[in-house]
Design an enzyme around this catalytic site. Structure first.
Site, PDB file in Angstrom:
ATOM      1  N   ASP A 260       0.862  -1.174   0.000  1.00 56.97           N
ATOM      2  CA  ASP A 260       0.000   0.000   0.000  1.00 56.97           C
ATOM      3  C   ASP A 260       0.908   1.237   0.000  1.00 56.97           C
ATOM      4  OD1 ASP A 260      -2.163   1.645  -0.034  1.00 56.97           O
ATOM      5  OD2 ASP A 260      -3.224   0.654   1.589  1.00 56.97           O
TER       6      ASP A 260
HETATM    7  C1  BGC Z   1      -5.107   3.148   0.132  1.00 58.40           C
HETATM    8  C2  BGC Z   1      -5.282   2.132  -0.966  1.00 58.40           C
HETATM    9  C3  BGC Z   1      -5.160   2.785  -2.301  1.00 58.40           C
HETATM   10  C4  BGC Z   1      -3.810   3.478  -2.379  1.00 58.40           C
HETATM   11  C5  BGC Z   1      -3.542   4.123  -3.713  1.00 58.40           C
HETATM   12  C6  BGC Z   1      -3.878   4.004  -0.058  1.00 58.40           C
HETATM   13  O1  BGC Z   1      -3.846   5.066   0.810  1.00 58.40           O
HETATM   14  O2  BGC Z   1      -5.064   2.486   1.372  1.00 58.40           O
HETATM   15  O3  BGC Z   1      -6.527   1.500  -0.825  1.00 58.40           O
HETATM   16  O4  BGC Z   1      -5.310   1.841  -3.315  1.00 58.40           O
HETATM   17  O5  BGC Z   1      -3.765   4.477  -1.377  1.00 58.40           O
HETATM   18  O6  BGC Z   1      -4.280   5.239  -3.911  1.00 58.40           O
END
Ligand code: BGC
Length: 713
Positions: A260
């Site tokens: 993530d």
């Molecule tokens: C989130 C993810 C997301 C990623 C990219 C993160 O902060 O937890 O779910 O896909 O950002 O935007």
């Protein structure tokens, strides 16, 4: 493309760059791209950024083609970039948030909506979506309830598979690759606080939290994202038990594992790595392939290799997975893939997609109360529309390229449906959760005045879209003081009132349950919300959705219908499970939702009282429409394992079916029970069914009490 040859030609630095994902502004120095986490100066050179493997947070055919050109001009091997984005519930045409899709209990709908999103995203230049999010959630305070399909592992698994099918199809140009997230148990964060720790035994993890990720893997999902949280002290980014043992070895997942946003670097804040080098080592040893928005791999991967802390084979495996996905998506043949400005014009927000978004909003709206006031008559002359969320489009968080200005507000939807009625609007209050009635009393009285003066009232309350979603947990989930007072004042002067709640999570509705003549949960409905609501309120379509999460009292979270039995079950009396100041059961249970008609579901009959290991029992019920209009009922099958080697839940959803019935019509609905439906994770770590007695419940809500019994022999 000979990928092995390509891999042989790449240097270690190039391979590590291939495993890195950044937002576009770091590559081009232009300020474009959505950033959903912390930004900092990564201290990497142009040479590195020009060789990275993927980009996130940018969309649009023109921009992505330009970026691809920019990259290919620099990359020595001409390896195209992968473009990834959060296409969560639509790309440009936005359908209800996933919690609403969960409420539809309609896998075909979930699949169609995901396929629509995939097509729109694909022509917009996107190759991969960071969806579906299949995190099971039992805590309504968690902001990301909106992105899940709820509290039940069976429903979540079915929805996860439908979404993967919809997004990925055959991975042709109309499709994009899906990335299931956030592995694992991200929804079980302490206190419902986003990013907080998760402490959980293996039994609970495997029995409830893992099945939906596994279902996505079984459906062929191409990527998986590890979660921010620690699980029993280990961040998922470095959790070898989760990634190497369960995901890779047990489940045989050979797709891409991506971190993530900045999650590898955050292992320093978690206090399990001293520096970026350790982050890289731990993440690589947990077979991670792509590092999103941190640069530990590119900076320290080579040194780790030289020190023997990781092997070149590990790096090669990761790069090969990335190259393979690029090839599967056809990027080596056409680096633009389906990106096309012309198709964007043709496809985005086209009437067919708007219609699907409208149907999805209609199918996801849950009718919680109706004393007969709904559906409204269409010959009304004066309509009061009241509330802070009535005059603008309500796309919902993670709206990607959707625009509130392109979404149909309630006012617009009602005007479209009943063009001759006079409409009066008042905000009444705001959606601010801590707002006190006394601070907006004039506004409330103004709303009351127009309510008094109208034939019907549509009160639109609840949460603005930015009150749920990532990093938007709430300590209290009650309807605010000002909204509660507004409901009371309005309902006092006009009994023809429907209260419509917009929300990305369950709300605590105990204070208004018996006040409003009709209550609807409309979630955050997307582009066609206003039109869908008008169709529902005026009876053009019937309600059919069911709650995918229990709606608890304030203070009850976390709660789930499928909780374990205790030695002292709740009787709401002394020395029993429960609270002094609240009932134990929620305000509205999982699986609950009304219709404009009524249904009678007979007690189940079982084809046999005994089930053998290889056999099956057919459970039949007769469902009858006992009301005055056509309706769709979601018939739900629950099972309780009466006595087992470990405590088992009060009941668990094991099947559901939708049945459409004309007034007076009845149909027989059947479910098959085989031993597969009875298996669970035992204390010894086996997944098996144990002989003995089982209860079978069939009904239209999770708190049904009557049951039949069979034995597994
Ligand atoms: C989130 C993810 C997301 C990623 C990219 C993160 O902060 O937890 O779910 O896909 O950002 O935007």
């Amino acid at each position: 493309m000979d990928l092995q040859k390509l891999l042989r030609e790449m240097t270690v630095d190039e391979k590590l760059a291939q495993m890195t994902q950044l937002v576009p502004q770091i590559i081009t120095d232009k300020g474009e791209g959505a950033v959903t986490g912390p930004m900092r100066n990564f201290g990497i050179t142009k040479k590195v950024t020009s060789r990275i493997g993927s980009v996130l947070g940018i969309s649009g055919a023109k921009k992505l083609k330009d970026l691809q050109d920019f990259h290919l001009a620099e990359d020595p091997h001409k390896i195209p970039l992968l473009f990834m984005a959060d296409v969560i519930h639509g790309y440009r045409t936005i359908y209800p948030v996933p919690l609403g899709i969960g409420a539809s209990f309609d896998e075909e709908l979930a699949e169609k909506c995901s396929a629509m999103a995939a097509k729109e995203a694909s022509v917009g230049g996107i190759h991969v979506t960071f969806a579906p999010m299949t995190d099971l959630v039992r805590d309504a305070r968690w902001g990301r309830c909106m992105e899940t399909t709820g509290e039940d592992p069976y429903l979540n698994s079915k929805m996860a598979q439908a979404m993967v099918r919809g997004f990925q199809g055959d991975l042709g140009k109309d499709n994009i690759a899906a990335c299931v997230k956030h592995f694992a148990a991200y929804g079980a964060c302490d206190g419902g606080r986003d990013y907080d720790a998760v402490e959980m035994g293996d039994h609970t993890l495997r029995e409830y939290y893992l099945p939906a990720y596994k279902a996505a893997v079984d459906a062929g999902v191409e990527l998986l994202m590890t979660s921010f949280n620690t699980l029993n002290g280990i961040p998922s980014s470095a959790n070898k038990y989760l990634v190497n043992d369960i995901l890779r070895k047990e489940w045989g997942f050979d797709g891409i594992v991506i971190s993530d946003f900045n999650a590898f670097y955050e292992m320093i804040s978690h206090g399990i790595c001293e520096n970026e080098k350790e982050c890289a080592e731990k993440a690589l040893n947990a077979t991670s392939d792509i590092e999103m928005m941190s640069t530990c791999f590119v900076k320290f991967g080579k040194a780790l290799l030289e020190e023997g802390k990781i092997s070149e084979e590990q790096i090669d495996n990761a790069v090969m997975r990335i190259l393979k996905l690029k090839e599967k998506l056809g990027l080596f043949d056409n680096a633009y893939r389906a990106a096309s400005e012309e198709d964007e014009q043709k496809i985005h927000l086209c009437p067919e997609y708007r219609e699907l978004a409208r149907i999805a909003a209609e199918k996801s709206a849950v009718l919680l109360e109706n004393n007969g006031v709904l559906p409204f008559r269409k010959d009304v002359k004066k309509i009061a529309i009241i509330g802070p969320v009535a005059d603008h489009g309500m796309t919902g968080g993670w709206y990607c390229c959707g625009k509130s200005s392109e979404a149909i507000s309630v006012i617009q939807g009602i005007k479209n449906a009943i063009p001759n009625a006079e409409i009066a609007f008042a905000r009444g209050c705001s959606a601010e959760p801590n707002e006190k009635a006394e601070d907006v009393i004039e506004q409330i009285f103004e709303a009351k005045r127009i309510a008094q003066d109208s034939d019907i009232v549509i009160l639109c309350l609840g949460e603005e879209i930015d009150m749920s979603g990532e990093a938007h947990s709430r300590a209290r989930i009650s309807v605010s003081d000002s909204q509660t007072r507004l409901i009371k004042e309005v309902c006092e002067v006009n009994k023809n009132t429907a209260v419509v709640f917009y929300c990305g999570r369950p709300l605590a509705l105990e204070k208004i349950k018996d006040v409003a003549p009709a209550t609807i949960i409309f979630w955050h409905p997307g582009t066609e919300g206003g039109n869908a609501l008008a169709n529902l309120l005026f009876g053009n379509v019937n309600f059919q959705a069911k709650l995918p999460m229990s709606f608890p009292y304030e203070g009850q979270s976390p709660y789930c219908y499928n909780h374990l039995r205790t030695g002292r079950p709740s009787t709401n009396g002394g020395y029993c499970l429960g609270y002094r100041d609240n009932p134990y059961e929620p305000v509205y249970p999982f699986g609950f939702g009304l219709s404009y008609t009524t249904f009678d579901i007979s007690s189940p009959t079982l084809s046999s009282e005994e089930l053998t290991e290889e056999g099956e029992i057919v459970v039949s019920v007769t469902v009858k429409n006992t009301g005055k209009c056509e309706g769709i009922e979601t018939v739900q099958l629950y099972i309780q394992d009466v006595t087992a080697s470990i405590a088992r839940p009060v009941k668990e959803l094991k099947g559901y079916q939708k049945v459409t019935l004309a007034p007076g019509e009845e149909k027989v609905v059947t479910f098959k029970i085989t031993v597969e439906k009875l298996k669970f994770h035992t204390f010894e770590g086996k997944f098996e069914a144990e002989k003995g007695k089982f209860k079978v419940f069939v009904g239209n809500r999770s708190d049904i009490e009557s049951f039949e019994v069979f034995r597994l022999i």
